[in-house]
Each structure stands twice: as C-alpha cells, then as structure tokens.
Design an enzyme around this catalytic site. Structure first.
Site, PDB file in Angstrom:
ATOM      1  N   ASN A  11     120.370  25.368  63.095  1.00  0.00           N
ATOM      2  CA  ASN A  11     121.622  25.163  63.823  1.00  0.00           C
ATOM      3  C   ASN A  11     122.559  26.300  63.433  1.00  0.00           C
ATOM      4  OD1 ASN A  11     124.070  24.297  64.809  1.00  0.00           O
ATOM      5  ND2 ASN A  11     124.223  22.488  63.481  1.00  0.00           N
ATOM      6  N   LYS A  13     125.424  26.952  64.561  1.00  0.00           N
ATOM      7  CA  LYS A  13     126.852  26.572  64.620  1.00  0.00           C
ATOM      8  C   LYS A  13     127.654  27.672  65.325  1.00  0.00           C
ATOM      9  CE  LYS A  13     126.129  23.600  60.680  1.00  0.00           C
ATOM     10  NZ  LYS A  13     126.646  22.935  59.485  1.00  0.00           N
ATOM     11  N   HIS A  97     126.154  15.788  66.058  1.00  0.00           N
ATOM     12  CA  HIS A  97     126.252  16.406  64.731  1.00  0.00           C
ATOM     13  C   HIS A  97     127.533  15.921  64.051  1.00  0.00           C
ATOM     14  CE1 HIS A  97     126.829  19.433  61.631  1.00  0.00           C
ATOM     15  NE2 HIS A  97     125.523  19.629  61.701  1.00  0.00           N
ATOM     16  N   GLU A  99     129.747  17.365  62.457  1.00  0.00           N
ATOM     17  CA  GLU A  99     130.949  18.181  62.700  1.00  0.00           C
ATOM     18  C   GLU A  99     131.579  17.812  64.035  1.00  0.00           C
ATOM     19  OE1 GLU A  99     129.075  21.960  61.943  1.00  0.00           O
ATOM     20  OE2 GLU A  99     128.959  21.426  59.829  1.00  0.00           O
ATOM     21  N   GLU A 169     121.375  13.436  58.259  1.00  0.00           N
ATOM     22  CA  GLU A 169     122.171  14.453  57.580  1.00  0.00           C
ATOM     23  C   GLU A 169     123.329  13.776  56.853  1.00  0.00           C
ATOM     24  OE1 GLU A 169     121.650  18.520  59.511  1.00  0.00           O
ATOM     25  OE2 GLU A 169     123.178  17.519  60.678  1.00  0.00           O
ATOM     26  N   GLY A 175     126.539  21.796  54.142  1.00  0.00           N
ATOM     27  CA  GLY A 175     127.324  22.982  53.805  1.00  0.00           C
ATOM     28  C   GLY A 175     127.949  22.938  52.421  1.00  0.00           C
ATOM     29  N   SER A 215     122.135  21.246  53.324  1.00  0.00           N
ATOM     30  CA  SER A 215     121.859  22.218  52.264  1.00  0.00           C
ATOM     31  C   SER A 215     120.365  22.404  51.984  1.00  0.00           C
ATOM     32  CB  SER A 215     122.618  21.856  50.988  1.00  0.00           C
ATOM     33  OG  SER A 215     124.019  21.859  51.228  1.00  0.00           O
ATOM     34  N   GLY A 237     123.347  26.734  57.211  1.00  0.00           N
ATOM     35  CA  GLY A 237     123.550  28.013  56.518  1.00  0.00           C
ATOM     36  C   GLY A 237     122.288  28.844  56.340  1.00  0.00           C
TER      37      GLY A 237
END
Ligand code: PGA
Length: 253
Positions: A11, A13, A97, A99, A169, A175, A215, A237
């Site tokens: 992803n 982002k 997600h 976020e 998740e 993150g 992570s 990430g």
C-alpha cells in the site's frame, strides 16, 4: 498445510508521483519476476494507477486502488468508482483502511457499500479491520473485529466465486514500528477465520486469505508467515522501496 496462495500486498498510500511510481513498479517487476507460489499486489495513488498498470502488463503483479466510492458514477466530486479503477487496470481495491476510518470518516456501513461496489465490478476487495491500542488494552479486540467483519460483509453471500481478502491491521502497529507478535497475529487471524466460517461457511473461510498488516519488514515477515492463519502481508512503509518489498515477496528464502 492449506491451499491458500500467500499474498504480499504493498500500500503506497500518498507517496510517489507518476514517474516515481513507474520507476518503483518497473524495479519491482524485475525483482520479483522469478517468484513462485506467491501473489503480489501494489496499490499506488489514483493518479499513478494507469501508468503503473501499463508497466505491470505481462507481469503477475496485481494492481489495486487504495479506496473507492460505492456509486458507479455521479455528482460525487473527488471520488473514484469501482468501474474507474477497473478501467485503469485494477483487479483489487483496499477498503476500510484504518487511515480512512480515522481521518476520513469511513464507517462499517460505508465500508460495506464499498465492498459490494467492488464485488459488483469484479474487483477483489481487501477489507481492512483492526483494533486501536485503547480497544486492545480494554480487552475489546475480538468484539471490535467481530463488528467490523459482520458489518463490513453484511449482505455478502459466498457463491463459490467471490474473492475477498481480509487484512488484520492492528491500528497501534501501523507505521509505528511496533509489530504485533506472531502469536497475537495468529490469535486474531484464527478468530477472524472462525467468524467467517460461522457467517459464510467453511468453503469460504478455508480459502479466504487473511493478511497481517502493521510494520511488516524483511526481518519479521518470515516469523509472521509461519503462523498457520497468516496468509500474507499488507505492507505500507516497507513497500515503497522495491528492493525491500521484494525481500518480503521472497519471505521464504
Ligand atoms: P506499515 O503500514 O507497514 O507502514 O505499518 C501498513 C498499512 O497501513 O497497510
């Protein structure tokens, strides 16, 4: 042992311009060309989808959107439909997600409408669920997951065809560098699979891929993937750099 093909999903982002996305996708295509027994997906930003789709032509790497609107078209300024994602070359889409839930008011109800829209456009939805740190500390992890799965997949019926991926998740692991232990991941994944079994039956529950996200890095992926109900990873990430991400794809080496 099970028959589920692992899925390693990236992803991206809100990262990478078109040119940067093309460069990363080209690198990844080359780096994972010899990968077998694993599926790979990347979700670039909307503006890079078409270009990246062109790069991925002839490669088994799947292209995904990071979000979608539930209507197929209309006066919804700033939104993108499932049909538009498919048109840009997507075969999958990330839905719900954390976020989006945290910063953009996504609810289990809108997630549910999006899941239905994705399926009706033949896109595989990747339904993201997960508890916050406060919810975990209060001992509510399973009740949160239960609600997110039930409400998110409300009205869904398995017809032997529909492909849905679930991504567990834990919000506190996204993150942050704080990965869930593999035992925590396995416990949550097993809970989710048992719930899917009770809601939609064993043929669905035993084939659905449940990814872990939060992570995931080259140094922890193998341990996570060894757990019986962890069928892949949704990676933020560590998916941005093709070399790093390719190490996740080759988690078994
Ligand atoms: P992270 O993100 O790998 O950077 O923790 C995971 C995700 O948000 O899907």
């Amino acid at each position: 042992m099970n028959n589920r093909t692992p899925l390693i999903a990236g992803n991206w982002k809100m990262h990478k311009t078109g040119a940067q996305a093309v460069e990363a996708a080209s690198g990844l295509k080359r780096l994972v060309a010899s990968a077998t027994g694993v599926e790979v997906m990347i979700a670039p930003t909307f503006t890079a989808l078409y270009q990246v789709g062109q790069v991925l032509k002839g490669s088994p790497i799947a292209l995904a959107g990071q979000n979608l609107h539930w209507e197929s078209q209309g006066a919804f300024t700033g939104e993108i439909s499932a049909q538009m994602l498919a048109d840009a070359g997507c075969s999958q889409v990330i839905v719900g997600h954390s976020e989006r839930r945290q910063f953009f008011g996504e609810t289990d109800e809108t997630v549910n409408m999006k899941i239905k829209a994705a399926l009706s456009a033949n896109l595989t939805p990747v339904l993201c669920i997960g508890e916050s740190e406060t919810e975990r500390e209060a001992g509510n992890t399973f009740s949160v997951l239960d609600k997110q799965v039930r409400d998110g997949l409300n009205g869904f019926a398995f017809d032997g065809q529909a492909d849905i991926v679930v991504a567990y998740e834990p919000v506190w692991a996204i993150g942050t560098g704080k990965t869930a232990t593999r035992e925590q991941a396995q416990e949550a994944h097993l809970f989710i699979r048992n719930l899917l079994d009770s809601l939609f039956g064993k043929p669905f529950a035993s084939t659905v891929r449940i990814l872990y996200g939060g992570s995931v890095k080259p140094d922890n992926v193998k341990a996570l993937m060894e757990m019986p109900d962890v069928d892949g990873a949704l990676v933020g990430g560590a998916s941005l750099n093709p070399e790093t991400f390719s190490k996740l794809v080759f988690f078994n080496d």
